[in-house]
Design an enzyme around this catalytic site. Structure first.
Site, mmCIF file in Angstrom:
data_model
loop_
_atom_site.group_PDB
_atom_site.id
_atom_site.type_symbol
_atom_site.label_atom_id
_atom_site.label_comp_id
_atom_site.label_asym_id
_atom_site.label_seq_id
_atom_site.Cartn_x
_atom_site.Cartn_y
_atom_site.Cartn_z
ATOM 1 N N LYS A 1 40.249 -85.207 63.360
ATOM 2 C CA LYS A 1 41.671 -85.451 63.085
ATOM 3 C C LYS A 1 41.844 -86.856 62.524
ATOM 4 O O LYS A 1 41.169 -87.793 62.986
ATOM 5 C CB LYS A 1 42.465 -85.280 64.385
ATOM 6 C CG LYS A 1 43.988 -85.341 64.212
ATOM 7 C CD LYS A 1 44.693 -85.110 65.557
ATOM 8 C CE LYS A 1 46.204 -85.098 65.397
ATOM 9 N NZ LYS A 1 46.903 -84.854 66.686
ATOM 10 N N SER B 1 50.438 -81.223 66.662
ATOM 11 C CA SER B 1 50.224 -82.036 65.478
ATOM 12 C C SER B 1 48.815 -81.915 64.874
ATOM 13 O O SER B 1 48.614 -82.283 63.729
ATOM 14 C CB SER B 1 50.490 -83.499 65.823
ATOM 15 O OG SER B 1 49.505 -83.979 66.718
ATOM 16 N N SER C 1 49.475 -81.062 71.319
ATOM 17 C CA SER C 1 49.000 -81.111 69.933
ATOM 18 C C SER C 1 47.616 -80.528 69.687
ATOM 19 O O SER C 1 47.215 -80.368 68.540
ATOM 20 C CB SER C 1 49.025 -82.552 69.422
ATOM 21 O OG SER C 1 50.346 -82.939 69.158
#
Lengths: 490, 95, 477
Positions: free
Chosen positions: A79, A154, A178
């Site tokens: 990420k 997210s 997330s």
């Protein structure tokens, strides 16, 4: 069969046994990315050059008979809020669009020590603020199960990359769901470990007391291998737990005989999608049939988690994001009259709407006169929620709830009301508020064929129980074997 | 408690954010919605409840006072939008 | 004009003399090239986390114990949020409602009067970076070497009533911090500095007046002058029917004037909240007692001991103990030559004068304790005269040479050989019959002239006691 459709465990073993070379594995995954990425848009940055250099070195070591680690040669995605030395780390924000960290996050070092190859950095909601990856400044990631829908957020890019078989596993971060929510939306396994089990050093902070790094993988076993690698005390993180390292693969036992599964009936009745409810009820029956004891539990304060979360998370965020001021790194506005103008314009132009909204909300709840009514009260309610879970775990081993009340939605569906979007986090935030480990595993599909996730929650540092129940559920269902079409849905 | 336009102006100032009139309207409504939602916490009896400072029971996490090499200056300044004479450069600071 | 009472409270910032910064392993050494003592942590890069330096706690606790504070068993760190280019994270990690030390006091001496000044609290916090004005471009340059150097902030009660008291308080505090070796107290380098909170009120008025805060004063002179200036200014404002505004001010020590800072103070709302990245500090009685038991002798205790043990006058004891370095120089020297009063005289006299002229500290001088002791012993044994000793000392101070070497090299050994001196005395007496006549006529001064002649002849090396004795013997024969 294509290499990219193997599990992490399988490909690692093929590399180790020299059935395939690391270069073949890399070639294959990058060619898969070339095919699929234009449709999914999971990645912000691909790091072929570094990946191939590393592959060569690892292969040499392997050929010399060295042990190159449990993840030796396996392509992994990261990420884009986890710092990678020399590789752009953008947080999907205009603010950090060109930011190149000068150090590696602790988890990156651990992955590389275990032989993993980082193949790219994945898209996300800007500064991890959002539940759909739509707040990314860089691009919109599509759900591999229906390209007209969001992947969740997210960590949407990390979930989509694993779901679309563009990485064997990935790292995400979970502040209020997330990791688990996009795992649920994309039908992959998403694990949010206990707060303090994984070092946060190098994770670009959103909300310090809630943030936690965790893996996405295609199976519980793969997620467990990832956990084994990244878990452990770090002297650079004050909040990292100084506990003995465990081998979580020992928890991969296909049995729930005698396990008590807690069901917080009151908590999950409001506003839940009927398909999700059905999948959840099926999951309960499945576990019962496997010998688990299912027990209703009371989580009376869990419903307050969301309000608590949005106060604590935004307060910490408002402070954590002060450093993006256009001075030492990141976006600086082109035209400014003076220092104050530079601050204001850089931040106004560098941050997107959702980030600004949360910075302002956080500033509000900390500002003079409101601190006691909001921030302090939220931390008191947090104590009640923590106690609530502690009590619940006196009578059960693992709590099971859906990961999200709904399945993936169409792009723009929640644009009108941020609050409505926030409500989608209702089942994931209590886990962060209480600092507990939670995992989402594939648990079915809705009428439209969109994935549904089942979430398991355990006591702090009781990842073993968590993984055993999740593993057993997975091994006795077939949802995780379904592959997305990577097409536009109905 | 609800969020007024004045509140939003004040917190935008503290956050070093500029808002257009339209944004001011929008954020006032949105923040009011969220704050009203958060007001549900005011119904909970929290008398005598200790605020959570840390979710883990941690204390006294210290580091030894031992020097390690610092980073090269070029690295430290690598991402700076404007630099001069080995320093980050900013518009004149007025005291 | 009404009579006014002045109310002053000081916030003293002392940089702790730890080797490394507060939350990372970068060096704290002063004077390095800009931005060379920096890492991702102290420059607030995205993703970094702080880990507290254990010595910061130890040093703050030492300072607390030495100033009679209560040490908190439970304390935490908080974030103070504001934007400024010298503050990379846009928050300063400090302590808000649970500081490490609370409720102490210091006794100060002002013109012989003793006074107790309350200490509200001592907390730990990080320093900010340095802003340098670039005259060429007009921009400001940011040097982050000082970012996150650990500080303690010592906040006094508003018990101070004059510039003299403020300076005495600061001097006392400085000497305590030096004794503890927790701060190098180099005010010119900014490692010890203070903010002055000051208000005035007509005598008899109960409420405090509006106070101003003059920031960053880093010399005793600046503290003194800024206070005098601000008292006058506030009184004038009030006398002219005006109101004093609560504001932050600076003092220009060169021009001797204070001025209000132009930066906007309107929206000062620091939004303190507990730092989620740092653990609470929980101190046991054992930890605190261990530090307490190992505190060095504090200046006021040492002073009493000097009076009692060495028989020094209070004045000497006060001056010698006001600096730990001087006191330790004194003790080591005296342990060798065992003549406390003489050591004291040297330290307060010629030695102090030369240090002042050169603007150096005693530990930076060429003269070692051993050298001063041997000089004193040469005098005590009568090998050299005190007058010659002064000359030798100057040379020792310049070159660092040993006293005995100088004496030998220059042949400065005192002439104590009675035969030799007698011969010279006889010669001088014979050559100055008029002086003898004057002396015999009752003019005692004439003897001084004769001694002078003898000293001139011997280049000051003749033992003055012997000269006096023999001269009188000859004349009175």
């Amino acid at each position: 069969m294509d290499l990219y459709s193997l599990t992490l465990t399988e490909v690692a073993s093929k590399i180790k046994n020299k059935e395939v070379s690391i270069k073949e594995v890399l070639d294959n995954i990058y060619s898969r990315i070339e095919d699929v990425e234009p449709k999914v848009d999971a990645y912000i940055t691909l790091t072929q050059k570094l990946a191939y250099e590393r592959a060569e070195k690892l292969q040499q070591r392997l050929d010399n008979g060295e042990d190159i680690g449990v993840l030796g040669g396996v392509p992994i995605a990261i990420k884009d809020n986890i710092c990678t030395n020399g590789v752009k780390t953008t947080c999907a924000s205009r603010m950090l669009e060109n930011f190149v960290p000068i150090y590696d996050a602790t988890v990156i070092k651990k992955l590389e020590d275990a032989g993993a190859i980082i193949i790219g950095k994945t898209n996300m909601d800007e500064f991890a603020m959002g539940s759909s990856t739509e707040t990314s400044y860089i691009k919109k990631t599509k759900n591999p199960w229906d390209l007209s829908r969001v992947p969740g957020g997210s960590s949407g890019g990390s979930a989509a990359a694993v779901s679309a078989q563009m990485a064997y596993a990935s790292l995400g971060s979970d502040t209020g769901g997330s990791i688990r929510q996009p795992a649920s939306y994309c039908s992959v396994v998403g694990l949010k470990p206990t707060y303090g089990l994984i070092s946060r050093f190098g994770l670009i902070a959103f909300a310090s007391s809630l943030d936690q790094i965790g893996p996405f993988a295609r199976t519980v076993e793969d997620a467990t291998l990832m956990l084994n690698v990244i878990a452990g005390h770090d002297k650079l993180d004050t909040t990292s737990a100084d506990i003995e390292k465990e081998d979580y693969t020992k928890a991969l036992i296909n049995s729930v005989e005698g396990k008590v599964i807690g069901i917080p009936t009151d908590f999950i009745n409001d506003g839940i999608n009927s398909d999700v409810k059905l999948a959840y009820d099926n999951a309960i029956e499945k576990l019962k049939s496997l010998g688990a004891q299912v027990k209703e539990i009371n989580l009376e304060y869990a419903k307050y988690s969301l309000a608590t979360y949005y106060i604590i998370a935004t307060a910490e965020a408002s402070s954590n994001l002060g450093r993006y001021d256009g001075i030492r790194y990141g976006y600086r506005t082109k035209d400014f009259d003076d220092l104050d103008d530079l601050y204001r314009k850089s931040r106004t132009e560098g941050f997107g709407d959702e980030v600004k909204r949360r910075i302002m909300l956080g500033t509000y709840v900390l500002s003079s006169g409101y601190y006691d009514a909001y921030y302090k009260r939220a931390q008191q309610v947090r104590t009640l929620i923590v106690e609530n879970f502690k009590k619940a775990f006196e009578s059960c081993d693992v709590i099971m709830i859906p990961t999200a009340p709904n399945t993936s939605f169409k792009f723009g569906a929640h644009n009108a009301s941020p609050l409505e979007m926030y409500l989608e986090d209702i089942y994931t935030v209590p886990v962060n508020i209480a600092g507990l480990p939670g995992i989402s595993v594939p648990g079915g599909f809705d009428k439209n064929g969109m994935p549904i996730g089942i979430q398991f929650i355990a006591k702090a540092f009781d990842e073993k129980n968590l993984l055993q129940v999740a593993y057993t559920f997975e091994q006795n269902t077939t949802y995780h074997k379904e592959i997305p079409t990577i097409e536009e849905g109905k | 408690m609800s969020v007024s336009k004045e509140d939003v102006k004040h917190i935008a100032n503290l956050s070093k954010l500029n808002l257009t009139d339209k944004e001011l309207e929008k954020y006032t409504t949105e923040l009011s919605d969220i704050v009203n939602f958060a007001n549900e916490l005011s119904n909970i009896d929290v008398d005598g409840i200790k605020p959570t400072a840390h979710i883990l029971d941690i204390k006294n996490v210290f580091r030894k006072d031992e020097v390690q090499p610092s980073y090269d200056r070029e690295e430290i300044l690598k991402n700076a939008p404007s630099k001069d004479a080995g320093c980050v450069s900013v518009p004149k600071v007025v005291e | 004009m009404k009579e006014y009472e002045v109310i002053i409270g000081l916030e003293v910032h002392a940089e702790l003399s730890t080797k490394t910064k507060m939350y990372c392993n970068c060096s704290t050494t002063f004077g390095a090239d800009p931005n060379t003592h920096c890492c991702p942590i102290c420059t607030g890069m995205p993703g970094v986390l702080p880990v507290l330096n254990e010595r910061v706690v130890e040093y703050a606790v030492k300072a607390g114990l030495a100033t009679n504070c209560e040490i908190s068993r439970f304390s935490k760190q908080d974030r103070k949020n504001y934007f400024y280019p010298d503050l990379p994270k846009a928050y300063q990690t400090s302590q808000y409602d649970l500081p490490l030390c609370i409720g102490g006091h210091l006794d100060i001496n002002v013109n012989g009067n003793k006074k107790r000044i309350g200490i509200t609290r001592i907390h730990i916090e990080e320093d900010a970076g340095k802003l340098i004005h670039d005259a060429y471009t007009g921009d400001t340059l940011v040097d982050m070497n000082r970012c996150a150097v650990p500080l303690i902030e010592i906040v006094s009660e508003p018990d101070i009533r004059s510039a003299d008291e403020a300076v005495a308080y600061m001097q006392t505090l400085k000497s305590i911090l030096e004794y503890l070796e927790v701060c190098d107290c180099k005010m010119q380098e900014g490692s010890l500095r203070c903010d002055v909170n000051l208000s005035v009120r007509p005598v008899g008025q109960k409420e405090f007046g509006t106070r101003t805060e003059t920031k960053n004063l880093n010399s005793f002179k600046a503290i003194h002058n800024s206070i005098e200036f601000e008292i006058q200014r506030q009184i004038e404002v009030l006398e002219n029917g005006g109101v004093v505004h609560q504001e932050t001010r600076r003092f220009d020590d060169v021009k001797g004037v204070g001025y209000a800072m132009r930066s906007k103070e309107d929206a000062q709302d620091y939004r303190y909240f507990p730092e989620p990245d740092l653990a609470p500090i929980v101190l046991s009685d054992e930890y605190i007692n261990n530090i307490k038991d190992n505190l060095p002798e504090m200046p006021h205790i040492k002073k009493e001991r000097y009076i009692n043990e060495y028989g020094l006058p209070e004045y000497d004891a006060e001056i010698l103990t006001s600096s730990k370095k001087t006191a330790s120089f004194f003790e080591k020297t005296n342990s060798i030559c065992n003549n406390p009063k003489s050591v004291s005289n040297w330290l307060m006299g010629d030695f102090a004068r030369l240090l002042n002229e050169k603007e150096i500290e005693i530990d930076e001088s060429n003269v070692t304790e051993e050298n001063l002791a041997s000089l004193i012993m040469l005098i005590d044994k009568g090998t050299i005269s005190s007058k010659i000793a002064k000359q030798i000392f100057e040379e020792m101070f310049e070159t660092g040479e040993n006293a005995e070497d100088i004496v030998n090299k220059k042949g400065l050994v005192q002439i104590s050989d009675e035969g030799a001196i007698k011969e010279i005395c006889q010669r001088i007496v014979d050559a100055n019959p008029q002086s003898i006549a004057d002396y015999k006529a009752g003019k005692d001064r004439a003897i001084g002239f004769l001694v002078g002649q003898i000293m001139k002849e011997t280049k000051g090396k003749a033992n003055p006691q012997i000269v006096n004795k023999l001269l009188l013997e000859i004349i009175n024969k």
